[in-house]
Enzyme design. Structure first.
Site, PDB file in Angstrom:
ATOM      1  CB  CYS A 124      -1.029  -0.128   1.323  1.00  0.00           C
ATOM      2  SG  CYS A 124      -0.025  -0.282   2.753  1.00  0.00           S
TER       3      CYS A 124
ATOM      4  NE  ARG B 140       8.454   0.213   0.417  1.00  0.00           N
ATOM      5  CZ  ARG B 140       9.208   1.595   0.225  1.00  0.00           C
ATOM      6  NH1 ARG B 140      10.150   1.767  -0.712  1.00  0.00           N
ATOM      7  NH2 ARG B 140       9.452   2.187   1.540  1.00  0.00           N
TER       8      ARG B 140
ATOM      9  CB  SER C 175       8.893   1.332   6.172  1.00  0.00           C
ATOM     10  OG  SER C 175       9.341   0.296   5.600  1.00  0.00           O
TER      11      SER C 175
ATOM     12  CD  GLN D  16       1.986  -5.515   7.925  1.00  0.00           C
ATOM     13  OE1 GLN D  16       2.092  -4.754   7.362  1.00  0.00           O
ATOM     14  NE2 GLN D  16       1.211  -6.154   8.324  1.00  0.00           N
TER      15      GLN D  16
ATOM     16  CD  GLU E 150      -8.452   1.374   9.152  1.00  0.00           C
ATOM     17  OE1 GLU E 150      -7.234   1.332   8.780  1.00  0.00           O
ATOM     18  OE2 GLU E 150      -9.210   2.126   8.515  1.00  0.00           O
TER      19      GLU E 150
END
Lengths: 434, 274
Positions: free
Chosen positions: A48, A50, A106, A113, A189
Site C-alpha cells: 500500500c 510502495r 518505510s 511487514q 478500524e
C-alpha cells in the site's frame, strides 16, 4: 553492474497515487511477462505504500523510462507524473533494496511487514522463472539485511501505532494477558486493530460491544470473541480487566459514575481503560479512581513518539549492516567477473599438461604414467594457487576495480587466453566435425 | 587464614559495588548488553562472600553473628542471596540494582567497623542461636526485598497513573509481577521469621534465666509477625489486590524497622547481646 530499481513510494507520491498503482499478486503475475521483454531477471514489490521494480536489463542501451511506460500501460493512472518515480542504478539500487528490506525506507520506520513482502515478491518471480543467480543472491542478501536489522538493532522495537501502544501499556499492568478479559467498545478500524493486537497477545476473552450489532458480530467472529449488546454495556463493566474504547461517538460513553461501581465490584482489582477515540469516549476524571489506569490518545501518542525516536536513532546501525552486506554482495559479484579468466587460465595450463602427457604416453609404463599425471596435476595446482587466490581477493574486496581489470587483462595477454581459447575451441570443433 | 579474611573483608564491598554498578548500567543504559553477564558478577560476589563467612566461622569457631558488624555482613549476604534465588526462579532481571544497594551499604559498614580480634560470650557460640539469628536475618531480608518491590510497585503505579512513560516504565516489570515478587518474598520472609521465632521460643527460656514473654523485643517481633500474617491471610482469602496489599506490606516493614530500632536502642531487654 547494470542492476536497476524504479520506485514510487510514500516519499515520492501521495497515498491516492500509490493506492491507484498498487499491484495485487495476480496483477504482478500478469505484469512479469511484460517485464520479461526488457529485463533478464526481475522482481516486483507492491504494497500500500510502495510499488518497486528491481531487475537486470537485457541490453546495455536500455532506457529506464520504457519500464515506467510499461508499468503505466499495464496499470494506467492518469495523475501520475514522471517525478513520482525515482530510479536507482547499480550500487544505488542495491542499497535501496537493502534499505527497503531493513524497514528504514518505510513510512513507519522499522516496519516489520516489509521483509515478508520482499520475500513474497521474490518467490513470485522465482515461480515464474524470472530470477537467476544474481537476483537470487541479491535477494538472499536483502533478506539477511532485514533479519540482521531486527535481531542486531532496535529498529523494530516498541509500539509505533496508538493501538499497539495501548497494548504495551496493558502489558505494563498485567503479567499474564492470557488470563485477562477485554472489552472493545466500537467495531471500526481502530477498534479492530486493538482487538487483533490483544488477540495476538493471547488475551483469553475478548468481548465486542457496538451500537450496530452486525459490525460487532463480524469483528467478534474474526477474533473468536463474544458480543454484549450496547445498551447492556455498563452492567458488565466489572467483568473486564481491559476496556478499549474506539467509537465515533460525540459524547462520553463511560463516565466516572459508571466506573466507580464497577471498580467496587472488582474489589480493587486493577482495570485498564484505553480511550483511543477522537473525540474521547470516556470521561477523563476516571483516572482519579484508585486502581483505574486511564489513557487517551494524547498519552499513548507519547509512547509512539518515544519509540519512533528510538527507532530513528537505530538507523545508523542499520546502515552499517547494509554497508557490510553490500561489501559482501559486491565481493561475490566482482568475483563472478574474474571466474571466466581463472577458468581460462586453468584450462590453458591443463591443455599444455595434457599435450605433454600425451607425448610420453606410449614411452612409459602405465604406473609411471599415472605417477607423472598425478605429479603434473599437483604442480599446476600449486603454480596457479597464488594467482587464483590473489585475483579473487582483489575482486572480492571490490576496492580497486582498475587493478582488477589490469590484472585480468595482463593475464589474458601474457597467456594469450582469449586467442588460445578461440583457437582451441575451433580446433576441437573441427575435430568433432571430422 | 586471618590474612585471607582481612583481604576478603576489603574485597567484598568492592565486589558488591561493582555488581551494583553493573546492574545500574544495565538498568539505565537500556541496551541489554550486560543482561546475561551481570548475573555472573552477582554469583561471583556471593561465592566470595560465602567463602568469607565460612573462613570466619572456621577461624573463630562460631557462626558470624557475634557482633553487629558480623550481622551486617550476613545481612548483606542474605539480601543478595535471596534476590539471586528470586532472579533465578522468575528470570526477572531488571530490579537487582534496588536490592543490591542494601547489600553494598551493609557490607561497606561491616568492612569498616568489623574487628578481627575480640572476645565472644559463650551464649553466642550456641548452634541453636546461630540458626535462630540466620533464619531471622533471612526473614528480614525477605521482608526488605518485599518492601523494595512494594516501593517499585508504587513508583510504577504513579508513573502509569500520570502517563509518564520514561525509564521506570521501560525498565521495570509489570505491576502484577512486582506485586507477586513483593508477595512471594514476603511469604518467604514470614516463613523464616516464623522459624526464627519458634527456635527462639524453644531455646531462649533455657539459655536466659531472666527470660520473659513480656520482653519488648518478643512483643515487638510478635506484633510484626501478626501484622504480616494478617496481610498474607487477607491476600489469600479476602482477595486483596494491588495497591492495598503493597501498602499493607510497606506498613508492616516500617513497623518492623521501628520495632527493631526501639527494642535495640531504647527498650530494656534481655534480648540484647551486642
Amino acid at each position: 553492474m547494470n542492476f536497476l530499481s524504479i520506485t514510487i513510494n510514500h516519499k515520492t507520491a501521495p497515498i491516492e497515487l500509490r493506492e491507484a498503482l498498487h499491484l495485487s499478486r495476480n496483477e504482478i503475475v500478469d505484469f512479469i511477462p511484460v517485464l520479461k521483454n526488457e529485463l533478464s531477471e526481475g522482481v516486483v514489490i507492491s504494497t500500500c505504500n510502495r510499488t518497486e521494480i528491481f531487475g537486470l536489463p537485457k541490453n546495455d542501451n536500455f532506457n529506464s523510462n520504457s519500464l515506467v511506460s510499461s508499468l503505466l500501460e499495464f496499470k494506467p493512472v492518469k495523475e501520475i507524473k514522471p517525478e513520482n518515480f525515482v530510479k536507482y542504478f547499480s550500487c544505488g539500487a542495491v542499497k535501496h533494496l537493502f534499505s527497503v528490506s531493513a524497514g528504514i525506507d518505510s513510512l513507519i520506520i522499522g516496519d516489520s511487514q516489509i521483509l515478508g513482502q520482499v520475500k513474497e515478491a521474490y518467490e513470485i518471480s522465482e515461480d515464474l522463472n524470472f530470477t537467476g543467480t544474481i537476483l537470487s543472491r541479491l535477494f538472499d542478501s536483502a533478506v539477511k539485511v532485514g533479519k540482521r536489522s531486527i535481531s542486531e538493532t532496535g529498529i523494530g522495537e516498541g509500539a509505533v501505532t496508538v493501538s499497539y501502544a495501548a497494548v504495551q501499556v496493558v502489558e505494563k499492568i498485567f503479567a499474564n494477558l492470557d488470563k485477562k478479559s477485554a472489552l472493545i467498545i466500537g467495531a471500526g478500524e481502530t477498534a479492530e486493530l486493538a482487538a487483533v493486537h490483544l488477540h495476538d497477545k493471547g488475551v483469553e476473552k475478548i468481548t465486542i460491544s457496538n451500537r450496530t450489532i452486525e459490525r460487532a458480530e463480524k469483528l467478534a467472529e474474526k477474533i473468536h470473541g463474544e458480543i454484549i449488546p450496547f445498551q447492556f454495556l455498563k452492567e458488565h463493566l466489572h467483568n473486564f480487566d481491559i476496556i478499549i474504547s474506539a467509537t465515533s461517538s460525540d459524547n462520553f460513553i463511560l463516565t466516572k459514575e459508571d466506573i466507580i461501581p464497577a471498580v467496587k465490584k472488582r474489589k480493587g482489582s486493577p482495570v485498564v481503560i484505553m480511550d483511543i477515540a477522537v473525540p474521547r469516549d470516556v470521561e477523563p476524571e476516571v483516572k482519579k479512581i484508585d486502581n483505574v489506569f486511564y489513557h487517551d490518545m494524547d498519552s499513548l501518542k507519547i509512547i509512539v513518539d518515544q519509540n519512533l525516536l528510538k527507532r530513528r536513532n537505530e538507523i545508523p546501525i542499520v546502515e552499517k549492516i547494509i554497508m557490510e552486506e553490500m561489501v559482501s554482495f559486491f565481493g561475490w559479484y566482482n568475483a563472478l567477473e574474474v571466474v571466466p579468466t581463472i577458468k581460462s587460465l586453468r584450462e590453458f595450463f591443463d591443455e599444455i599438461r595434457s599435450d605433454e602427457l600425451e607425448k610420453i604416453r606410449n614411452k612409459i609404463s602405465d604406473d609411471d604414467y599415472a605417477k607423472i599425471e598425478d605429479m603434473t596435476r599437483r604442480m599446476i595446482g600449486r603454480i596457479l594457487h597464488n594467482p587464483t587466490v590473489k585475483l579473487r581477493e582483489v575482486a572480492e574486496s571490490g576496492a580497486n576495480l582498475q587493478k582488477l581489470t589490469s590484472n585480468t587483462i595482463l593475464l589474458k595477454e601474457l597467456f594469450a587466453l582469449d586467442k588460445n581459447r578461440t583457437n582451441n575451441n575451433s580446433q576441437k570443433e573441427s575435430k568433432d566435425n571430422h | 587464614m586471618l590474612a585471607t579474611i582481612e583481604f576478603l573483608n576489603i574485597v567484598l564491598p568492592v565486589l558488591y559495588l561493582f555488581t551494583f554498578v553493573v546492574y545500574a548500567y544495565d538498568f539505565f543504559a537500556e541496551k541489554n548488553l550486560l543482561t546475561n553477564s551481570k548475573r555472573i558478577f552477582l554469583f561471583i560476589t556471593l561465592f566470595v562472600h560465602i567463602f568469607y563467612l565460612l573462613l570466619r566461622t572456621m577461624e573463630y569457631d562460631h557462626t558470624p553473628i557475634t557482633n553487629k558488624f558480623e550481622i551486617f555482613s550476613l545481612l548483606a549476604f542474605s539480601i543478595c542471596f535471596s534476590y539471586f534465588i528470586l532472579e533465578l526462579l522468575t528470570d526477572i532481571r531488571g530490579t537487582g540494582l534496588f536490592i543490591i544497594f542494601f547489600s553494598v551499604v551493609f557490607q561497606t559498614v561491616s568492612t569498616f567497623f568489623i574487628e578481627h580480634d575480640y572476645a565472644v560470650p559463650d551464649v553466642l557460640r550456641n548452634r541453636l542461636l546461630g540458626l535462630h539469628v540466620i533464619s531471622a536475618l533471612l526473614g528480614y531480608s525477605g521482608i526488605t526485598i518485599s518492601a523494595v518491590y512494594g516501593v517499585l510497585f508504587l513508583i510504577l503505579y504513579k508513573n502509569l497513573k500520570a502517563s509518564k512513560f520514561g525509564l521506570i516504565f521501560n525498565r521495570l516489570p509489570s505491576l502484577e509481577i512486582l506485586e507477586k515478587l513483593s508477595f512471594y518474598s514476603l511469604v518467604i520472609g514470614f516463613a523464616l521469621l516464623s522459624v526464627a521465632i519458634t527456635i527462639g521460643v524453644i531455646w531462649l527460656p533455657s539459655a536466659f534465666p531472666n527470660f520473659s514473654y513480656t520482653d519488648p523485643k518478643i512483643i515487638g517481633t510478635a506484633i510484626v509477625w501478626f501484622v504480616y500474617g494478617t496481610g498474607i491471610v487477607s491476600k489469600l482469602f479476602a482477595n486483596w489486590y494491588g495497591k492495598k496489599v503493597i501498602i499493607f506490606s510497606l506498613s508492616g516493614f516500617v513497623f518492623a524497622i521501628l520495632s527493631l530500632i526501639f527494642t535495640s536502642t531504647l527498650a530494656n531487654t534481655f534480648h540484647s547481646f551486642y
